[in-house]
Design a protein around this motif. Structure first.
Motif, short mmCIF file in Angstrom:
data_model
loop_
_atom_site.label_atom_id
_atom_site.label_comp_id
_atom_site.label_asym_id
_atom_site.label_seq_id
_atom_site.Cartn_x
_atom_site.Cartn_y
_atom_site.Cartn_z
N ARG A 245 29.50 6.75 20.33
CA ARG A 245 29.27 6.20 18.99
C ARG A 245 30.45 5.33 18.54
O ARG A 245 30.27 4.38 17.79
N ALA A 246 31.65 5.71 19.02
CA ALA A 246 32.83 4.92 18.65
C ALA A 246 32.99 3.69 19.52
O ALA A 246 33.93 2.90 19.32
N GLY A 247 32.11 3.51 20.47
CA GLY A 247 32.18 2.36 21.34
C GLY A 247 33.18 2.49 22.46
O GLY A 247 33.47 1.51 23.16
N LEU A 248 33.71 3.71 22.66
CA LEU A 248 34.70 3.93 23.71
C LEU A 248 34.08 4.52 24.98
O LEU A 248 34.74 4.57 26.01
N GLY A 249 32.86 5.00 24.85
CA GLY A 249 32.19 5.58 26.01
C GLY A 249 30.88 4.88 26.28
O GLY A 249 30.50 3.92 25.60
N THR A 250 30.20 5.41 27.27
CA THR A 250 28.93 4.81 27.68
C THR A 250 27.81 5.83 27.56
O THR A 250 28.04 7.05 27.47
N LEU A 251 26.58 5.31 27.56
CA LEU A 251 25.40 6.20 27.54
C LEU A 251 25.33 7.02 28.82
O LEU A 251 24.84 8.15 28.80
N PHE A 252 25.85 6.47 29.91
CA PHE A 252 25.86 7.23 31.17
C PHE A 252 26.68 8.50 31.04
O PHE A 252 26.31 9.55 31.58
N ASP A 253 27.84 8.41 30.32
CA ASP A 253 28.67 9.61 30.11
C ASP A 253 27.90 10.66 29.32
O ASP A 253 27.98 11.86 29.61
N VAL A 254 27.13 10.22 28.31
CA VAL A 254 26.34 11.17 27.51
C VAL A 254 25.26 11.82 28.37
O VAL A 254 25.05 13.05 28.32
N LEU A 255 24.57 11.02 29.17
CA LEU A 255 23.53 11.58 30.04
C LEU A 255 24.11 12.55 31.06
O LEU A 255 23.52 13.60 31.35
N THR A 256 25.29 12.21 31.60
CA THR A 256 25.94 13.12 32.55
C THR A 256 26.28 14.44 31.90
O THR A 256 26.07 15.52 32.48
N ALA A 257 26.78 14.40 30.67
CA ALA A 257 27.11 15.63 29.95
C ALA A 257 25.86 16.44 29.64
O ALA A 257 25.86 17.68 29.69
N GLU A 258 24.76 15.76 29.28
CA GLU A 258 23.52 16.46 28.98
C GLU A 258 22.97 17.15 30.24
O GLU A 258 22.47 18.28 30.17
N VAL A 259 23.04 16.46 31.38
CA VAL A 259 22.58 17.07 32.63
C VAL A 259 23.43 18.28 32.97
O VAL A 259 22.91 19.33 33.39
N GLN A 260 24.76 18.16 32.80
CA GLN A 260 25.64 19.29 33.08
C GLN A 260 25.33 20.48 32.18
O GLN A 260 25.30 21.63 32.62
N LEU A 261 25.07 20.20 30.90
CA LEU A 261 24.71 21.28 29.96
C LEU A 261 23.40 21.94 30.37
O LEU A 261 23.28 23.17 30.35
N ALA A 262 22.41 21.14 30.76
CA ALA A 262 21.12 21.71 31.17
C ALA A 262 21.27 22.57 32.42
O ALA A 262 20.68 23.66 32.51
N ASN A 263 22.07 22.11 33.37
CA ASN A 263 22.29 22.92 34.58
C ASN A 263 22.97 24.24 34.25
O ASN A 263 22.61 25.29 34.79
#
Length: 494
Positions: free
Chosen positions: A233-251
């Motif tokens: 949201r701050a423009g410092l990260g990417t959507l890929f980082d969010v998706l990676t974190a969501e996948v890790q949380l789901a696992n």
């Protein structure tokens, strides 16, 4: 000596790390210890034929944390298989008492009272009267005989087998060996029960720890996802980082659900072994830590197992039983000498005479000269049974050595794994800290954080598994050596 010092330091460090891990993981606070009164609701219904018929009768509403020592005590008191073997022991003792009864004479008493109205005497009276009439009624008329009699007869009989050609002593010795075998089987079952309870208890410990690790992993994943979303949201990260974190949380959430399912299964397995109340379950109150050191060498453990294992004595008891049964079978071809006597009294209640008495004494010898080979064939069967027991003795000896060696090697490898995994946990913890700092500073990626979290979970799981494997190896050595106290530190060569 250096290895001993290093192992003691490792034990201290493991306890320290375990304490830090317990404080860091929610829900990992040690449960309060139970009292003897707390264990009463865990006992099963005293009626072994009780069968629940309604859902509320099997709904879990009693959940108690217990120690391993308390679990073993509950199993000793309630385990159904142990109760079956105890009943079999009582059955064998009753068989022995039955065999020993042949040492004593048999004494019986019989009494008989009867009233008889004889048709033969009635016919005799009628015939005499008829003959008198046909003779013209001359002479003295016949006196009718009494057709009824009331008698009371008493008999006391005594008998004793003086000589049985070895059958009596053989049967008694065989029964005694069966009792000994049943006593040894009870010891064997209790030793096996201790190991089964320990393994089931360690399964609960492992499952509970995996649940706590899974909960911590989910929380770490949630933190990582929160950081990834904030950076995106701050423009410092990417959507890929969010998706990676969501996948890790789901696992991690999936692994947590699986760990919770394994915990329920492990609890029900221990409840079955302990024969708990249908509405009760238990938790592990003992912390996960090594239970102590095994002070015996491999060679000392093997020789002590040879002396202590009841399975070897059981084979000897079975061999002796077969040899005694052989004596019984061959006794059928020997002479059998029986002596006995009887004393009897008879009284005719319809007269005024006193009772009369009599007696009989005598002896009898029976000798089977030929039975078609039945007895010798039966003796040959028992000889084969004795040979089988001897072969099984040798096989058990080899198995005992292998069991001790296998458990001992597992113990040593688990020791090394504990040391290695301690270092891995420290390194993975520091790696996760650095990965988060790098990610928060914008010089790292979410994938690095996810990998670091995975590495920490794996290192914690490995340390947990190596500790549980070590404790299981201790329990296995206690079982395979047998006769040792629950605390292995007190084990020493006698």
């Amino acid at each position: 000596m250096d290895n001993q010092v290093m192992w003691q330091k490792s034990l201290w460090l493991l306890g320290h790390l375990s304490g830090l891990l317990l404080m860091a993981i929610p829900g990992a606070i040690a449960q309060p210890r139970t009292t003897a009164a707390d264990l009463i609701p865990l006992n099963p219904n005293p009626d072994p034929l009780y069968l629940p018929s309604r859902p509320e009768q099997v709904t879990i509403d009693v959940d108690r944390p217990i120690t391993l020592t308390e679990a073993i005590e509950l199993a000793r008191r309630n385990n159904r298989q142990l109760q079956i073997i105890e009943a079999q022991l009582q059955q064998s003792r009753a068989v022995l008492r039955q065999a020993e009864s042949a040492l004593y004479p048999t004494l019986s008493f019989q009494t008989n009272i009867s009233r008889t109205d004889s048709a033969a005497i009635r016919l005799q009276n009628a015939q005499a009267q008829q003959a008198f009439i046909k003779g013209g009624g001359l002479g003295i008329p016949p006196v009718p005989l009494n057709t009824t009699s009331n008698t009371w007869t008493n008999t006391v009989q005594l008998g004793y087998n003086i000589f049985t050609a070895g059958q009596r002593s053989g049967s008694i010795q065989a029964a005694r060996e069966q009792v000994r075998n049943a006593e040894l089987d009870l010891q064997r079952q209790f030793e096996q029960l201790r190991q089964d309870v320990a393994n089931d208890y360690y399964n609960i410990q492992q499952a509970e720890a995996l649940v706590r690790i899974g909960q911590a992993a989910v929380q770490n994943s949630q933190i990582s996802l929160r950081d990834a979303v904030a950076r995106e949201r701050a423009g410092l990260g990417t959507l890929f980082d969010v998706l990676t974190a969501e996948v890790q949380l789901a696992n991690n959430q999936q692994q947590l659900v699986q760990a919770q399912s394994q915990l329920k299964t492990a609890q029900r397995q221990l409840a079955k072994t302990l024969s708990l109340n249908d509405k009760a379950t238990v938790q592990a109150a003992d912390p996960i830590q090594v239970v102590g050191e095994w002070k015996l060498s491999l060679e000392e453990s093997i020789t002590l197992a040879f002396r202590n294992r009841v399975e070897l004595e059981q084979q000897l008891a079975q061999r002796n039983t077969a040899l005694q049964q052989r004596r019984v079978a061959l006794g059928n071809l020997g002479p059998q000498l029986v002596a006995g006597g009887s004393f009897n009294t008879t009284d005719d209640l319809s007269d005024s005479l006193a009772p009369r008495w009599g007696y009989t004494v005598g002896g009898q010898m029976n000798w089977t000269l030929f039975d078609g080979g039945v007895s010798r064939a039966s003796a040959a069967q028992q000889e084969s049974s004795a040979a089988i027991a001897e072969a099984q003795y040798a096989a058990f000896k080899n198995l005992i050595r292998f069991q001790v060696e296998q458990a001992y090697y597992t113990l040593k490898s688990s020791q090394e794994n504990i040391r290695t995994n301690e270092v891995a946990v420290r390194q993975a913890t520091e790696g996760l800290r650095l990965a988060r700092l790098r990610f928060q500073a914008g010089i790292g990626t979410q994938a690095e954080v996810s990998n670091a979290e995975t590495s920490l979970i794996q290192a914690q799981s490995n340390l947990l598994s190596s500790t549980i494997d070590y404790n299981r190896a201790i329990a296995a050595l206690q079982r395979f050596v047998s006769g040792l106290p629950l605390n292995p530190q007190t084990a020493s060569t006698p």
